[in-house]
Design a protein around this motif. Sequence first.
Motif, PDB file in Angstrom:
ATOM      1  N   LEU A 281      51.927  63.265 -16.760  1.00 32.32           N
ATOM      2  CA  LEU A 281      53.265  63.369 -16.187  1.00 32.32           C
ATOM      3  C   LEU A 281      54.260  62.493 -16.937  1.00 32.32           C
ATOM      4  CD1 LEU A 281      51.612  64.679 -13.863  1.00 32.32           C
ATOM      5  CD2 LEU A 281      53.181  63.556 -12.275  1.00 32.32           C
ATOM      6  N   LYS A 282      53.831  61.306 -17.343  1.00 36.02           N
ATOM      7  CA  LYS A 282      54.691  60.341 -18.030  1.00 36.02           C
ATOM      8  C   LYS A 282      55.967  60.084 -17.232  1.00 36.02           C
ATOM      9  CE  LYS A 282      52.895  61.400 -22.629  1.00 36.02           C
ATOM     10  NZ  LYS A 282      53.187  61.747 -24.023  1.00 36.02           N
ATOM     11  N   ALA A 283      55.801  60.045 -15.902  1.00 35.52           N
ATOM     12  CA  ALA A 283      56.977  59.918 -15.041  1.00 35.52           C
ATOM     13  C   ALA A 283      56.569  59.416 -13.665  1.00 35.52           C
ATOM     14  CB  ALA A 283      57.684  61.262 -14.913  1.00 35.52           C
ATOM     15  N   ILE A 284      57.572  58.962 -12.937  1.00 36.19           N
ATOM     16  CA  ILE A 284      57.475  58.699 -11.506  1.00 36.19           C
ATOM     17  C   ILE A 284      58.426  59.680 -10.839  1.00 36.19           C
ATOM     18  CG2 ILE A 284      57.800  57.023  -9.659  1.00 36.19           C
ATOM     19  CD1 ILE A 284      57.374  54.802 -11.734  1.00 36.19           C
ATOM     20  N   ASN A 285      57.886  60.584 -10.025  1.00 35.20           N
ATOM     21  CA  ASN A 285      58.683  61.624  -9.382  1.00 35.20           C
ATOM     22  C   ASN A 285      59.080  61.206  -7.973  1.00 35.20           C
ATOM     23  OD1 ASN A 285      58.380  63.281 -11.630  1.00 35.20           O
ATOM     24  ND2 ASN A 285      56.582  64.319 -10.802  1.00 35.20           N
TER      25      ASN A 285
END
Length: 545
Positions: A281-285
């Motif tokens: 994901l390489k993210a914080i959703n």
Amino acid sequence: MLSRKIDRSVVALAFAAGLSACGGAAQTSTNPGASSAGNGASGPPVLASQPSSSADQRQSTTVQAAPAPQPPILVTGFTDVTSRFTANRPKLQSFAFARFTNDTQYWIFIAGRNNGFHGFKQPDEDFPAANANTKIWVIKDVYGSPTVYSMDVAQLPSKFDPIKPQWMSSNPLFYQDYSSGLLYIAGGYGPDIDGTYKTFPILSAVKIDDLVYAVTGNVPSRLNNSIAYASSPLVQATGAEMLKLADGNFYVVMGHNFQGKYSDFITNNQQNNAKASQTYLKAINQFRATPNFTTGTIALTPGKVFSNADQFGRRDLNVAYTVMQDGQAGIGAYGGVFTPNPQQLNYYFPIYLGQGQGTQTPIIDTSYEQKMSAYSCAKVVFYSKAKQATYTTFFGGISRWRFDYTINEFVENARIGDPSVPNFSDGMPWINTITTLAHTWTSPTTGTTSEVAQPTTTLPGYLGSEALFIPRTAGSPSLNVYQMDIIDLDALPKGTPFSLGYLYGGTVAMPSKFYQGVQVDSGQTPTAINDKIYEVFIQIPRASN
């Protein structure tokens, strides 16, 4: 996800191609100011630090630590209380969990697996359906005379057929919302109804009280108006964690989206993306969720996506509540695997994110490199308002570093040789060490971090990975909550050992190969379900730091 270390097998198969606290020691760093993300990557502000050398350059080095302060939380021992529970209790790892109190205390378990670390290559079946948890489990009267109840997931009303595979998946994300009495389950990896292995793009919610009554009374129809769900790529993750902050937002913290079988991911020492794929994901959703149990749906409102290609490509990390600069609960993210360069190691900069309405910014603390428990494990968080410090205690798991009690120092594990030779080590062995990471803010963007190993007490085995720490909710002394699941350290008695809670499930490793006293061949170490339940006892020193 179960043994979510698929990349460990990649490194083993492709190694030749690219090798790929009294008296204890503490590692301490203080960050002097703010800067931008390193390595040329654009991203959120980070805590300032001196540039660190590459992991390859740091291999086989010993970090000389200053004499450690007394650990703020002393683990005094463990008691095996397994015999108090019935033999048919759930024996699981990588599961979703909730607790419920009415006339007594209940523990609820959904999803997960009942076997150890997955296989490495064909013809191994990495996540066989036979080892999936296909039941919803409820343990009643956990502090007295426990009784175990279960109900097959297949017994859920047919209107919930789309979520049944998710409720039998490995390593779903989960969050218990105490204010609403709901358990949220997101993502997870496993076979769909047609046998296709996938990471599920599903967020489901269930009323915990109705779930308990449905299982203990064997009345599945009780759940007709008690479950809701939605489909969204925002929650399509495994090897991630999900928390909710006081701003009303949920946060899916990193992880990956794996499609297909792990055994198909590695063919002839290569990743076969025609049959399987892995996307980080390489993210914080960030999102909001509003369940409607009449329609059985969830209105999911996307918020901000916090991205960082350099530091957010993590999975199987530890995520827990922490206390931010304003004294409010935020999110702390620690460790995680695997780095692309140097190949197949762990991430080590802690990450912090406070609440907000899409206006907040993650802070990457490049001033401190976390040494221990780089892989998802049992953990508990304390906060001292008097000292303005958060203490996160990690129970074992997998680590790139070890604590050498003969010299009272953290020492980085070397990566040794080729996997075909007897003394191969991938540098990420199973550990039985308990450590506490202390963090104190000194300004809105800077802080001080230290890490302390327990001076004498270790875990009763190489366990902790994919396990859960369950704080005690009855008895004396009371465990007062500061905010969320953070225990108020200042309210605890000092100088007297007491029960803190329980270690439940996860995997246990049985290492047998050592080289010069260091565990090797950890990627091939036999593992199994930890079927023991341990009560954890701690003591707060009278003059704690």
